[in-house]
Design a protein around this motif. Sequence first.
Motif: not given
Length: 276
Positions: A177-182, A187-191, A208-210, A217-218
């Motif tokens: 859940f935590i991994s999916n949340f992050e 993903e939405i922030a990048i889009e 964390e930079s993703i 995004t950070l």
Amino acid sequence: MKKRKVELVVISDLHLGTYGCHANEILEYLNSIKPKTLILNGDIIDIWQFRKSYFPPAHQKVLKKIIGLSAKGTRVYYLTGNHDELLRKFTDVHLGNFSLLNKLTLTLDGKKAWLFHGDVFDASITHAKWLAKLGGWGYDIMILLNRMINWGLQKMGKEPYSLSKKIKASVKSAVKFISNFETLCAEIAIENGYDYVVCGHIHEPKIESITTKKGTTLYLNSGDWIENLTALEYHNKRWKIYHHKTDYPSQMTWEEEVNFDYENQLIEQFMELIRN
């Protein structure tokens, strides 16, 4: 003692009004800084578990301190979370330096930041609120039990132990859940072209930079003031996680209290709103 000047501070998940809240430590932190902007990123007052018989003076002082910061020039944004969702019907309210919002976008040194609590991405909140509320009560009981255990461990000269962190680390569904949340937040922030996405909700402080196929995004999470006692600070174009247990100077024992009459009146009106 001189206060630290900070451009931007993000705190979330204080859960004022519950037994697990570390109100004195929150006051210590707020009294040690002079932020230009303070963002309260959800679950500040735990209206889900609010008890008329339990809102001690230290919890009230936290609210007074926040109002006092606003009165002295700090820009304060209160972003609602699931535990204080009652306030969402009053969103987009602006009173001087204080604003009540559901989400916020800021430009920080030319970069775009997207800030929100994060419960909108939690299926247990959106589809089974009664289950989430039940879990909140259980979490509060577990924190009380954990404090009793750690009191005994301290008497025996042993290191404190975190039940919730152990459970989160050992239960695969919690880790997922935590991994999916992050990942979803990133993903939405990048889009949408955001350089930073800042959340709370899951009580897991992180920077964390993703990176995805669409960009980078950070991701930042401010953690909580139940277990981790953390905040996010942005200053001189850099983010960092503040850990109260290790970063707060032990010699700082003073406390600045705010006692203006109008602030006391605002607190009374606010508490009456919650009670009703």
